[in-house]
Write a protein that holds these residues in place. Sequence first.
Motif, short mmCIF file in Angstrom:
data_model
loop_
_atom_site.label_atom_id
_atom_site.label_comp_id
_atom_site.label_asym_id
_atom_site.label_seq_id
_atom_site.Cartn_x
_atom_site.Cartn_y
_atom_site.Cartn_z
N GLN A 4 -103.86 21.07 53.30
CA GLN A 4 -104.19 19.74 53.14
C GLN A 4 -104.49 19.28 52.41
O GLN A 4 -105.80 19.66 52.06
CB GLN A 4 -104.35 18.60 54.16
N PRO A 5 -103.91 18.48 51.45
CA PRO A 5 -104.22 17.89 50.09
C PRO A 5 -105.75 16.98 50.16
O PRO A 5 -105.51 16.50 51.26
CB PRO A 5 -103.21 17.47 49.36
N ASP A 6 -106.27 17.11 49.29
CA ASP A 6 -108.06 15.90 49.79
C ASP A 6 -107.42 14.95 49.83
O ASP A 6 -106.36 13.84 49.43
CB ASP A 6 -108.43 16.75 48.32
N GLY A 7 -108.02 14.35 50.98
CA GLY A 7 -108.75 13.27 51.39
C GLY A 7 -106.98 12.53 51.97
O GLY A 7 -106.95 11.87 52.81
N TRP A 8 -106.11 13.44 52.19
CA TRP A 8 -104.98 13.04 52.98
C TRP A 8 -105.21 13.70 55.01
O TRP A 8 -105.81 15.05 55.19
CB TRP A 8 -103.61 14.29 52.71
N GLU A 9 -104.59 13.35 55.48
CA GLU A 9 -104.96 13.68 56.78
C GLU A 9 -103.59 14.10 57.90
O GLU A 9 -102.50 12.85 57.51
CB GLU A 9 -105.95 12.88 58.26
N SER A 10 -103.68 15.48 58.42
CA SER A 10 -101.85 15.51 59.29
C SER A 10 -102.36 14.47 60.65
O SER A 10 -103.34 14.47 61.72
CB SER A 10 -101.90 17.11 60.23
N ARG A 11 -101.55 14.00 60.83
CA ARG A 11 -101.07 12.97 61.81
C ARG A 11 -99.61 12.57 63.01
O ARG A 11 -98.64 13.50 62.32
CB ARG A 11 -100.67 11.17 61.76
N GLY A 12 -99.92 12.48 64.30
CA GLY A 12 -98.28 12.78 65.20
C GLY A 12 -98.69 14.18 65.66
O GLY A 12 -98.73 15.01 64.94
N LYS A 13 -96.98 14.48 66.54
CA LYS A 13 -96.48 15.67 67.60
C LYS A 13 -95.33 16.74 66.04
O LYS A 13 -95.99 16.89 66.10
CB LYS A 13 -95.52 15.47 68.11
N GLN A 14 -94.81 15.55 64.89
CA GLN A 14 -94.08 16.20 63.92
C GLN A 14 -94.75 15.66 63.25
O GLN A 14 -95.04 14.58 62.48
CB GLN A 14 -92.69 15.89 64.11
N PRO A 15 -95.59 16.22 62.42
CA PRO A 15 -96.94 15.88 61.24
C PRO A 15 -96.87 15.25 60.18
O PRO A 15 -95.28 15.58 59.69
CB PRO A 15 -97.75 17.42 61.44
N THR A 16 -96.93 14.39 59.72
CA THR A 16 -96.54 13.34 58.76
C THR A 16 -98.08 13.71 58.02
O THR A 16 -99.48 14.32 57.93
CB THR A 16 -97.14 11.83 59.10
N LEU A 17 -97.63 13.56 56.54
CA LEU A 17 -99.08 13.02 56.56
C LEU A 17 -99.77 11.56 55.45
O LEU A 17 -99.30 11.18 55.34
CB LEU A 17 -99.37 13.81 54.92
N PHE A 18 -100.94 11.53 56.13
CA PHE A 18 -101.35 10.11 55.90
C PHE A 18 -102.89 9.57 55.12
O PHE A 18 -103.80 10.46 55.34
CB PHE A 18 -101.97 8.71 56.90
N ARG A 19 -102.96 8.85 54.73
CA ARG A 19 -104.07 8.69 53.35
C ARG A 19 -104.44 6.89 52.99
O ARG A 19 -103.18 6.83 52.96
CB ARG A 19 -104.22 8.69 52.09
N ARG A 20 -105.52 6.94 53.10
CA ARG A 20 -105.36 5.35 52.57
C ARG A 20 -106.59 5.47 50.89
O ARG A 20 -107.32 5.81 51.18
CB ARG A 20 -106.71 4.62 54.01
N PHE A 21 -105.74 4.74 50.27
CA PHE A 21 -106.71 4.22 49.15
C PHE A 21 -107.40 2.67 49.02
O PHE A 21 -106.16 2.03 49.02
CB PHE A 21 -105.27 4.60 48.18
N ASN A 22 -108.81 3.18 48.68
CA ASN A 22 -109.34 1.81 48.66
C ASN A 22 -110.02 1.02 47.14
O ASN A 22 -109.61 2.78 46.37
CB ASN A 22 -110.41 1.94 49.43
N PHE A 23 -109.41 0.24 46.89
CA PHE A 23 -109.65 -0.38 45.92
C PHE A 23 -110.73 -1.59 45.87
O PHE A 23 -110.63 -2.70 46.76
CB PHE A 23 -108.47 -0.98 45.05
N GLU A 24 -111.33 -2.08 44.83
CA GLU A 24 -112.24 -2.75 44.54
C GLU A 24 -111.28 -4.29 44.39
O GLU A 24 -111.77 -5.72 44.71
CB GLU A 24 -113.64 -3.14 43.54
N ARG A 25 -110.04 -4.96 43.63
CA ARG A 25 -109.50 -5.57 43.48
C ARG A 25 -108.15 -5.25 43.79
O ARG A 25 -107.37 -4.06 43.44
CB ARG A 25 -109.39 -6.17 41.43
N TYR A 26 -107.62 -7.07 43.72
CA TYR A 26 -105.74 -6.68 43.92
C TYR A 26 -105.31 -6.09 42.95
O TYR A 26 -103.82 -5.30 42.97
CB TYR A 26 -105.16 -8.24 44.08
#
Length: 86
Positions: A4-26
């Motif tokens: 898995q790439p840095d910061g990503w997580e595997s989710r679900g039975k048929q795995p998908t990759l998920f990541r949340r990216f956070n920012f300070e401003r819109y």
Amino acid sequence: MAEQPDGWESRGKQPTLFRRFNFERYGQTRDFVDALSALTEAQGVHPQNINFGSTYVNVTLDPNAAGLADADLAVRINALYHPAGV
């Protein structure tokens, strides 16, 4: 699924990759979404799901739908991420 790439997580039975990216401003969030759009259009590959608020972006990749390997696309998306102060 391979490594898995840095910061990503595997989710679900048929795995998908998920990541949340956070920012300070819109504005930072919007710049990231615009860059993500340009990257995926240029690659001809699109995330399974993108959702965002004023200071975050969630990205889900479906390895079965991607033309590129999911990990490769995740690494390319990671390269777009420049949180404040970095």
